[in-house]
Design an enzyme around this catalytic site. Structure first.
Site, PDB file in Angstrom:
ATOM      1  N   CYS A 268      -2.078 -55.035   6.120  1.00 23.78           N
ATOM      2  CA  CYS A 268      -1.246 -56.075   5.484  1.00 23.78           C
ATOM      3  C   CYS A 268       0.152 -56.015   6.426  1.00 23.78           C
ATOM      4  O   CYS A 268       0.957 -56.803   6.193  1.00 23.78           O
ATOM      5  CB  CYS A 268      -0.960 -56.111   3.973  1.00 23.78           C
ATOM      6  SG  CYS A 268      -2.370 -56.025   3.252  1.00 23.78           S
TER       7      CYS A 268
ATOM      8  N   HIS B 294       5.791 -59.029   2.271  1.00 30.46           N
ATOM      9  CA  HIS B 294       4.149 -59.137   2.136  1.00 30.46           C
ATOM     10  C   HIS B 294       3.787 -59.892   0.896  1.00 30.46           C
ATOM     11  O   HIS B 294       4.175 -59.115  -0.077  1.00 30.46           O
ATOM     12  CB  HIS B 294       3.583 -57.878   2.577  1.00 30.46           C
ATOM     13  CG  HIS B 294       1.995 -58.070   2.326  1.00 30.46           C
ATOM     14  ND1 HIS B 294       1.280 -58.859   2.840  1.00 30.46           N
ATOM     15  CD2 HIS B 294       1.252 -57.044   1.625  1.00 30.46           C
ATOM     16  CE1 HIS B 294       0.074 -58.703   2.196  1.00 30.46           C
ATOM     17  NE2 HIS B 294       0.070 -57.761   1.571  1.00 30.46           N
TER      18      HIS B 294
ATOM     19  N   ASN C  67      -3.042 -63.064  -1.868  1.00 30.64           N
ATOM     20  CA  ASN C  67      -2.951 -62.183  -0.752  1.00 30.64           C
ATOM     21  C   ASN C  67      -3.471 -62.216   0.564  1.00 30.64           C
ATOM     22  O   ASN C  67      -4.782 -62.031   0.304  1.00 30.64           O
ATOM     23  CB  ASN C  67      -3.164 -60.685  -1.415  1.00 30.64           C
ATOM     24  CG  ASN C  67      -2.672 -59.582  -0.367  1.00 30.64           C
ATOM     25  OD1 ASN C  67      -2.639 -59.747   1.045  1.00 30.64           O
ATOM     26  ND2 ASN C  67      -2.369 -58.253  -1.040  1.00 30.64           N
TER      27      ASN C  67
END
Ligand SMILES: CC(C)(COP(=O)(O)OP(=O)(O)OC[C@H]1O[C@@H](n2cnc3c(N)ncnc32)[C@H](O)[C@@H]1OP(=O)(O)O)[C@@H](O)C(=O)NCCC(=O)NCCS
Length: 327
Positions: free
Chosen positions: A122, A250, A280
């Site tokens: 990520c 993020h 996500n």
């Protein structure tokens, strides 16, 4: 820990275009509840996620990247042939070789640029920015395209209560070019790092398997790492929290974003979030959030922006930049 902080007078890399792509299919929590024992209320309260986008067979990693890149290149006002580097950050391209970056470069008509993939979970977009900045400052490319793209629906076990609701698909891209420190869009500082002793936190071991995640440990580490790397990145360029216009973390989940903003000391009014309708999207999450916020007119030329991410590895990455003037 790796840092690049140019000395005064040195060339800078500057963002000049941004674009995003979200798959057509919107998947509400009700669909997730068909395969796990949970509730819309539980998912929203634990993650802030209400819907996410899942890619169709046609919305491949390459296709979504080409769409996002086309918008970023149009934004930048350059021709695709001018691009000298294509960096793709992803954990969901399934070929061991070749990299998807070469295919994307070919499809967008970029000529014969340097093109390669990176895998940093990520935090991958921050790694991509760092490498692009290095290529530009060192002079090997004048224009570099950095893409974050994921098809995490392929890697999600829909019967796993811990992860089924979390992940989504999409792509985000930015174009960078050589510029000056005081020009809008300048990437002022980057800071990336990793800690392999935490490699078991989030894993997908092969193409046939799915995400395995230690939820609470990820939560704790993500909050500390994202907040600390953001604070370090700000300190490196002499910014205090009062100097920052926007924090773009993020988009892991809303509780993590809130806790990070709180720890850094930047209020929710200055934190960009689109996790409620995107979920996500790992390496795609920051460029996708940036492109949405820019399209909505929230990010304005010259705004001071801090990016920060944490991901599997464990990896982390933060950057400070000013927002470009995009016509
Ligand atoms: C995933 C996450 C939301 C789970 O929340 P949690 O509080 O850690 O959940 P736990 O696994 O400890 O379970 C707590 C309780 O909720 C229940 N539960 C777990 N998943 C559930 C679900 N999907 N629906 C309803 N209840 C659930 C458990 O059974 C447990 O119940 P109990 O207290 O009666 O035993 C949380 O750990 C988290 O946000 N982690 C970070 C995830 C992330 O962002 N990853 C990507 C980072 S890059």
């Amino acid at each position: 820990m790796s840092k690049i902080k140019p000395s005064k007078g040195a060339p800078y890399a500057r963002i000049i275009g941004v674009g995003g792509y979200r798959p057509t299919r919107v998947v509400p929590n009700e669909v997730i509840l068909e395969t796990i024992d949970s509730s819309d209320e539980w998912i929203r309260s634990r993650s802030g996620i209400a819907t996410r986008h899942w890619a169709s067979d046609e919305e491949t990693v390459a296709m979504m990247s080409v769409e996002a890149s086309g918008k970023a290149i149009a934004d930048a006002g350059i021709a695709p042939e001018q691009i000298g580097g294509v960096i793709v950050s992803t954990v969901s391209h399934f070929k061991q070789t070749p990299a998807v970056a070469t295919d994307i470069a070919h499809r967008i008509g970029a000529g014969k640029p340097a093109a390669f993939d990176i895998s940093a979970g990520c935090a991958g977009f921050g790694y991509g920015l760092t490498l692009a900045k290095g290529m530009i400052v060192e002079g090997s490319a004048e224009y570099v395209l950095v893409i974050g793209v994921e098809r995490l629906s392929d890697l999600t076990d829909l019967s796993d209560r811990a992860t089924a609701f979390l992940f989504g698909d999409g792509a985000g891209a930015v174009v960078l070019r050589r510029g000056e420190q005081d020009e809008p869009g300048a990437v002022l500082g980057v800071s990336i790092g990793s800690d392999g002793s935490q490699e078991d936190l989030i894993t997908v071991v092969d193409r046939q398997s799915h995400f395995s995640m230690q939820g609470q440990a990820v939560y704790r580490q993500a909050v500390v790492s994202m907040a600390d790397s953001a604070s370090r990145a700000m300190a490196d360029v002499g910014w205090t929290v009062d100097d920052v216009d926007w924090f773009v973390g993020h988009q892991a989940n809303q509780r993590i974003l809130d806790a990070v903003a709180n720890r850094v000391g930047i209020g929710p009014d200055r934190a960009i979030s689109n996790v409620a309708h995107v979920g996500n999207t790992a390496a795609a999450s920051i460029p996708l959030a940036l492109s949405e916020a820019a399209s909505a007119g929230r990010l304005r030329a010259g705004d001071r922006v801090v990016l920060s991410a944490f991901g599997g590895g464990a990896t982390w990455g933060a950057a400070t930049l000013t927002w470009p003037r995009i016509d």
